[in-house]
Write an enzyme that holds these catalytic residues in place. Structure first.
Site, PDB file in Angstrom:
ATOM      1  N   TYR A 143      -0.999  -6.305  13.507  1.00  0.00           N
ATOM      2  CA  TYR A 143      -1.097  -7.682  12.989  1.00  0.00           C
ATOM      3  C   TYR A 143       0.041  -8.557  13.534  1.00  0.00           C
ATOM      4  CZ  TYR A 143      -0.342 -11.388   9.526  1.00  0.00           C
ATOM      5  OH  TYR A 143      -0.088 -12.588   8.910  1.00  0.00           O
ATOM      6  N   ASP A 180       1.379   7.325  21.735  1.00  0.00           N
ATOM      7  CA  ASP A 180       2.058   7.496  20.451  1.00  0.00           C
ATOM      8  C   ASP A 180       3.567   7.627  20.676  1.00  0.00           C
ATOM      9  OD1 ASP A 180       3.026   8.742  17.948  1.00  0.00           O
ATOM     10  OD2 ASP A 180       0.885   8.817  17.498  1.00  0.00           O
ATOM     11  N   SER A 206      13.284  -5.845   8.127  1.00  0.00           N
ATOM     12  CA  SER A 206      12.583  -6.331   6.942  1.00  0.00           C
ATOM     13  C   SER A 206      13.563  -6.778   5.868  1.00  0.00           C
ATOM     14  CB  SER A 206      11.745  -5.179   6.388  1.00  0.00           C
ATOM     15  OG  SER A 206      11.272  -5.490   5.108  1.00  0.00           O
ATOM     16  N   LYS A 257      14.166   1.189   7.663  1.00  0.00           N
ATOM     17  CA  LYS A 257      14.485  -0.012   8.452  1.00  0.00           C
ATOM     18  C   LYS A 257      15.998  -0.205   8.569  1.00  0.00           C
ATOM     19  CE  LYS A 257      10.366  -1.523   9.458  1.00  0.00           C
ATOM     20  NZ  LYS A 257       9.865  -1.959  10.748  1.00  0.00           N
ATOM     21  N   GLY A 312       9.041  -1.916  -9.170  1.00  0.00           N
ATOM     22  CA  GLY A 312       9.955  -2.227  -8.063  1.00  0.00           C
ATOM     23  C   GLY A 312       9.934  -3.675  -7.609  1.00  0.00           C
ATOM     24  N   ASP A 313       8.997  -4.491  -8.125  1.00  0.00           N
ATOM     25  CA  ASP A 313       8.901  -5.891  -7.686  1.00  0.00           C
ATOM     26  C   ASP A 313       9.985  -6.750  -8.346  1.00  0.00           C
ATOM     27  OD1 ASP A 313       6.814  -5.848  -5.938  1.00  0.00           O
ATOM     28  OD2 ASP A 313       5.335  -6.757  -7.279  1.00  0.00           O
ATOM     29  N   TYR A 356      10.838   3.125   2.592  1.00  0.00           N
ATOM     30  CA  TYR A 356      10.483   2.261   3.727  1.00  0.00           C
ATOM     31  C   TYR A 356      11.675   1.386   4.125  1.00  0.00           C
ATOM     32  CZ  TYR A 356       8.887  -1.983   5.943  1.00  0.00           C
ATOM     33  OH  TYR A 356       8.783  -3.064   6.770  1.00  0.00           O
TER      34      TYR A 356
HETATM   35  C1  WQD Z   1       3.946 -10.728  -2.913  1.00  0.00           C
HETATM   36  C2  WQD Z   1       3.891 -11.191  -4.387  1.00  0.00           C
HETATM   37  C3  WQD Z   1       3.594  -9.357  -5.897  1.00  0.00           C
HETATM   38  C4  WQD Z   1      -0.404  -8.284  -4.413  1.00  0.00           C
HETATM   39  C5  WQD Z   1       6.189  -6.549   0.759  1.00  0.00           C
HETATM   40  C6  WQD Z   1       7.212  -5.499   1.026  1.00  0.00           C
HETATM   41  C7  WQD Z   1       8.306  -6.052   1.867  1.00  0.00           C
HETATM   42  C8  WQD Z   1       7.747  -6.696   3.121  1.00  0.00           C
HETATM   43  C9  WQD Z   1       6.687  -7.691   2.804  1.00  0.00           C
HETATM   44  C10 WQD Z   1       7.519  -5.290   5.059  1.00  0.00           C
HETATM   45  C11 WQD Z   1       4.667 -10.282  -5.328  1.00  0.00           C
HETATM   46  C12 WQD Z   1       2.383 -10.269  -5.923  1.00  0.00           C
HETATM   47  C13 WQD Z   1       0.834  -8.884  -4.614  1.00  0.00           C
HETATM   48  C14 WQD Z   1      -1.402  -8.386  -5.414  1.00  0.00           C
HETATM   49  C15 WQD Z   1       0.126  -9.717  -6.737  1.00  0.00           C
HETATM   50  N1  WQD Z   1       7.109  -5.741   3.962  1.00  0.00           N
HETATM   51  N2  WQD Z   1       1.084  -9.583  -5.743  1.00  0.00           N
HETATM   52  N3  WQD Z   1      -1.091  -9.113  -6.542  1.00  0.00           N
HETATM   53  O1  WQD Z   1       6.034  -7.017  -2.274  1.00  0.00           O
HETATM   54  O2  WQD Z   1       6.962  -9.306  -1.713  1.00  0.00           O
HETATM   55  O3  WQD Z   1       6.796  -7.592   0.026  1.00  0.00           O
HETATM   56  O4  WQD Z   1       5.697  -7.078   1.987  1.00  0.00           O
HETATM   57  O5  WQD Z   1       8.593  -5.358   5.551  1.00  0.00           O
HETATM   58  O6  WQD Z   1       9.141  -5.026   2.183  1.00  0.00           O
HETATM   59  O7  WQD Z   1       7.738  -5.062  -0.211  1.00  0.00           O
HETATM   60  O8  WQD Z   1       4.740  -8.617  -0.747  1.00  0.00           O
HETATM   61  O9  WQD Z   1       2.455  -9.450  -0.574  1.00  0.00           O
HETATM   62  O10 WQD Z   1       2.860  -7.238  -1.727  1.00  0.00           O
HETATM   63  O11 WQD Z   1       3.589  -9.360  -2.845  1.00  0.00           O
HETATM   64  O12 WQD Z   1       0.340 -10.354  -7.765  1.00  0.00           O
HETATM   65  O13 WQD Z   1      -2.515  -7.862  -5.298  1.00  0.00           O
HETATM   66  O14 WQD Z   1       2.521 -11.109  -4.808  1.00  0.00           O
HETATM   67  O15 WQD Z   1       3.892  -8.886  -7.187  1.00  0.00           O
HETATM   68  O16 WQD Z   1       5.196 -11.109  -6.342  1.00  0.00           O
HETATM   69  P1  WQD Z   1       6.181  -8.104  -1.307  1.00  0.00           P
HETATM   70  P2  WQD Z   1       3.326  -8.611  -1.425  1.00  0.00           P
END
Ligand code: WQD
Length: 323
Positions: free
Chosen positions: A11, A51, A116, A144, A283-284, A140
């Site tokens: 992507y 790979d 990241s 990084k 974890g969020d 993860y």
């Molecule tokens: C965004 C917001 C969720 C899905 C992740 C990785 C981070 C980086 C980017 C790579 C949050 C909320 C999400 C859903 C929801 N990755 N949400 N319903 O967690 O901020 O970051 O991707 O490097 O390391 O942790 O991104 O898009 O999963 O979530 O409510 O079905 O949307 O709680 O607030 P995140 P996300």
């Protein structure tokens, strides 16, 4: 310049490949197609199906006078990394060591690495700058951060110059509509919302509305993938011209909540997009935003396409064809 893009069918990698091609560089994509797609390849770029765990194939692909390697070949599912850390150790860590060693062997001087915001962990203050302590909460994020450290040593000991680009929440699709590959089983918010809009899933689950944020839902810093792609080209200009490494945050510096995104997506797509509030996801954090001051000052980079409407419109342009 001659650029080797590892993970260039993915992507973000496909957007990066597009950007380097647009700037007139010569591009070779190396990808195992585990999550990358043939649909994301461009006829102007050479493609090698390989790979990073196969050192012989990788070193062969890295030979031939490349100026830079862009490394985007990593597993990136935060939740999975906590359940299967071995998988992340092998691919992300061992794979990177192979990439670094193949670069040294092939005489490649510059490495642009997809890092990241996950390297930071729980924020002690916001917006996050590059000097914020790094305490990854996920395996993860740990991989990084370790890779950033390997890069530091390869710089010091072997003269490799690197750019570690700490992406915040990458989203959107090529503003010119040239990239159409969909991620399978996405877990990130915007693709999940797009799947709900196009009927690929029933609804969006909103993970918590009791955070200390204006509407109670999670706030993140979404950055358009075309902006990220541009940053890779600028980062290579920086490392090659200054003979210096750099670690920078890449974000739009704007916090957007889950509900703001759902509402914008309803308006732009004209679809109802059912959303149900469920419990918080483990974890969020409630809020994460970046300052990109360093990228602005040293790379001359600013986010041009990362406003909410462009993020959603460019995504919908791809997803609407799935209906
Ligand atoms: C965004 C917001 C969720 C899905 C992740 C990785 C981070 C980086 C980017 C790579 C949050 C909320 C999400 C859903 C929801 N990755 N949400 N319903 O967690 O901020 O970051 O991707 O490097 O390391 O942790 O991104 O898009 O999963 O979530 O409510 O079905 O949307 O709680 O607030 P995140 P996300």
């Amino acid at each position: 310049m001659n650029i080797l893009i590892i993970g260039g069918a993915g992507y973000i990698g496909s957007h990066v490949a597009r950007e380097f091609l647009d700037r007139g560089h010569s591009v070779r994509v190396f990808d195992n197609l585990s999550s990358g797609l043939r649909l994301n390849l461009f006829p102007e770029a050479e493609f090698i199906h390989g790979d990073i765990l196969d050192y012989t194939g990788l070193s062969r692909a890295s030979a031939g006078g490349f100026d830079a390697v862009v490394h985007l070949a990593a597993f990136k599912a935060v939740g999975e990394s906590m359940i299967k850390p071995e998988k992340y150790s092998v691919n992300n860590i061992n794979g990177t060591i192979n990439i670094l060693n193949a670069a040294v062997e092939g005489g490649i001087k510059n490495i642009i690495f997809s890092s990241s915001a996950a390297v930071f962990g729980r924020p002690e203050y916001l917006p996050l700058d590059e000097t914020h302590p790094t305490n990854p909460e996920s395996y993860y994020g740990f991989t990084k951060l370790e890779i950033e450290r390997f890069l530091g040593w390869y710089d010091k000991l072997l003269g490799i110059r690197f750019a570690a680009l700490r992406y915040f929440n990458a989203a959107g699709y090529d503003v010119k509509g040239r990239i159409k590959g969909l991620e399978s089983n996405p877990t990130n918010l915007i693709p999940v919302i797009m799947e709900a809009a196009s009927g690929m899933r029933k609804e969006v689950e909103v993970f918590g509305n009791d955070y200390d944020t204006p509407d109670g839902t999670g706030v993140r810093d979404y950055v358009h993938v075309s902006d990220l792609a541009i940053a890779h080209a600028m980062a290579l200009d920086y490392t090659s011209k200054n003979d210096k490494s750099i670690t920078v945050n890449l974000g739009s510096e704007t916090g957007i909540s889950v509900l703001e995104i759902v509402e914008a997506a309803r308006r732009i797509t004209g679809k109802p997009i059912p959303a149900t509030i469920v419990g918080r996801r483990a974890g969020d954090p409630g809020k994460l935003t970046a300052t990109s001051k360093k990228a602005r000052e040293l790379l001359n980079w600013t986010a041009k396409y990362s406003d909410l409407d462009t993020l959603i419109k460019t995504s919908w342009d791809v997803y609407k064809n799935q209906q």
